[in-house]
Design an enzyme around this catalytic site. Structure first.
Site, PDB file in Angstrom:
ATOM      1  CB  CYS A  24       4.837  72.094   1.294  1.00 48.15           C
ATOM      2  SG  CYS A  24       6.501  72.593   1.783  1.00 48.15           S
ATOM      3  CG  ASN A  27       8.895  76.578   4.529  1.00 50.97           C
ATOM      4  OD1 ASN A  27       9.335  77.442   5.280  1.00 50.97           O
ATOM      5  ND2 ASN A  27       8.651  76.843   3.266  1.00 50.97           N
ATOM      6  CB  CYS A  29      10.806  69.880  -0.991  1.00 53.22           C
ATOM      7  SG  CYS A  29      12.019  68.854  -0.122  1.00 53.22           S
ATOM      8  NE  ARG A  30       5.548  68.909  -1.014  1.00 52.51           N
ATOM      9  CZ  ARG A  30       4.586  68.294  -0.323  1.00 52.51           C
ATOM     10  NH1 ARG A  30       3.541  67.820  -0.962  1.00 52.51           N
ATOM     11  NH2 ARG A  30       4.682  68.160   0.975  1.00 52.51           N
ATOM     12  CB  SER A  31       5.937  75.822   0.438  1.00 51.29           C
ATOM     13  OG  SER A  31       6.730  75.510   1.546  1.00 51.29           O
ATOM     14  CG  ASP A 140       6.862  64.891   0.362  1.00 49.41           C
ATOM     15  OD1 ASP A 140       7.951  65.368   0.009  1.00 49.41           O
ATOM     16  OD2 ASP A 140       6.562  64.632   1.545  1.00 49.41           O
TER      17      ASP A 140
HETATM   18  P1  4NP Z   1       8.118  69.521   1.686  1.00 47.31           P
HETATM   19  O1  4NP Z   1       8.846  68.081   1.734  1.00 47.31           O
HETATM   20  O2  4NP Z   1       6.842  69.361   2.484  1.00 47.31           O
HETATM   21  O3  4NP Z   1       7.861  69.710   0.229  1.00 47.31           O
HETATM   22  O4  4NP Z   1       9.101  70.481   2.277  1.00 47.31           O
HETATM   23  C1  4NP Z   1       9.122  67.378   2.890  1.00 47.31           C
HETATM   24  C2  4NP Z   1      10.279  67.658   3.586  1.00 47.31           C
HETATM   25  C3  4NP Z   1      10.595  66.930   4.713  1.00 47.31           C
HETATM   26  C4  4NP Z   1       9.748  65.929   5.158  1.00 47.31           C
HETATM   27  C5  4NP Z   1       8.573  65.671   4.461  1.00 47.31           C
HETATM   28  C6  4NP Z   1       8.271  66.403   3.337  1.00 47.31           C
HETATM   29  N1  4NP Z   1      10.067  65.155   6.314  1.00 47.31           N
HETATM   30  O5  4NP Z   1       9.320  64.239   6.636  1.00 47.31           O
HETATM   31  O6  4NP Z   1      11.072  65.457   6.967  1.00 47.31           O
END
Ligand code: 4NP
Length: 182
Positions: A24, A27, A29-31, A140
């Site tokens: 993702c 790294n 939340c989703r992955s 997201d």
């Molecule tokens: P992920 O979510 O891609 O599912 O881990 C996010 C975590 C942090 C951010 C964006 C998406 N950020 O902009 O910090």
């Protein structure tokens, strides 16, 4: 559970494990959720040592951090432990090392396609392409309310179940007897 930077290989079994990388943006939340959910399914099916899972982000914003506490809490309620995972950024060796690289959304996929050598591009897929219907991208949840994390789990659980069925068929995987949880 092993950290994100190590593949969760408990038994090597006969032959090398099939290696799967969930990707993702951050790294956190989703992955990590997809990583934890698929690992649990692998254990439930007695396939530890046949399939190894890791995860990474296309960005480096959160390198070295554990998953978002909201992801850890939501997954924990479904029996999935994400707490030991540590964020890392995808690197060029990952495209060689992994057999299947699954993006959480179309931006993650585009970003990887831009960096991936031609001969490995066929390894890249959207995780939700394994869901028979609905959106192809896991939304997201980072800036969303808690129900965003539930939605991630709902989508990821379904897709990981379908993906594991696909892997079993594609690679003719069978359970290791000593791992098979009745
Ligand atoms: P992920 O979510 O891609 O599912 O881990 C996010 C975590 C942090 C951010 C964006 C998406 N950020 O902009 O910090």
């Amino acid at each position: 559970m092993e950290s994100n930077s190590e593949l969760a290989i408990v038994h090597s079994g006969a032959g090398k494990p099939i290696k799967v990388l969930m990707v993702c943006l951050g790294n956190i939340c989703r992955s990590p959720t997809a990583h934890g959910v698929l690992e649990k399914l692998i254990a439930d099916r007695g396939l530890i040592g046949r399939v190894a899972v890791d995860s990474a982000g296309t960005a480096n914003y959160h390198v070295g951090k554990h998953p978002d506490p909201r992801s850890i809490a939501a997954a924990s309620l479904r029996g999935v432990d994400l707490s030991a995972q540590v964020s890392r950024q995808i690197n060029s060796q990952d495209f060689e090392k992994f057999n299947h690289i699954l993006a959480m959304d179309s931006e993650n996929l585009s970003s990887m396609l831009a960096d991936c050598p031609q001969q490995h591009k066929s390894k890249l897929q959207l995780l939700l392409s394994f869901n028979k219907q609905g959106s192809l991208s896991v939304p997201d949840p980072y800036y969303s309310a808690d129900d965003g994390f539930e939605e991630v789990l709902d989508l990821v659980e379904l897709a990981c179940e379908q993906f594991l069925e696909y892997l079993i068929e594609l690679h003719s995987l069978s359970a290791l007897r000593e791992n098979f949880a009745q």
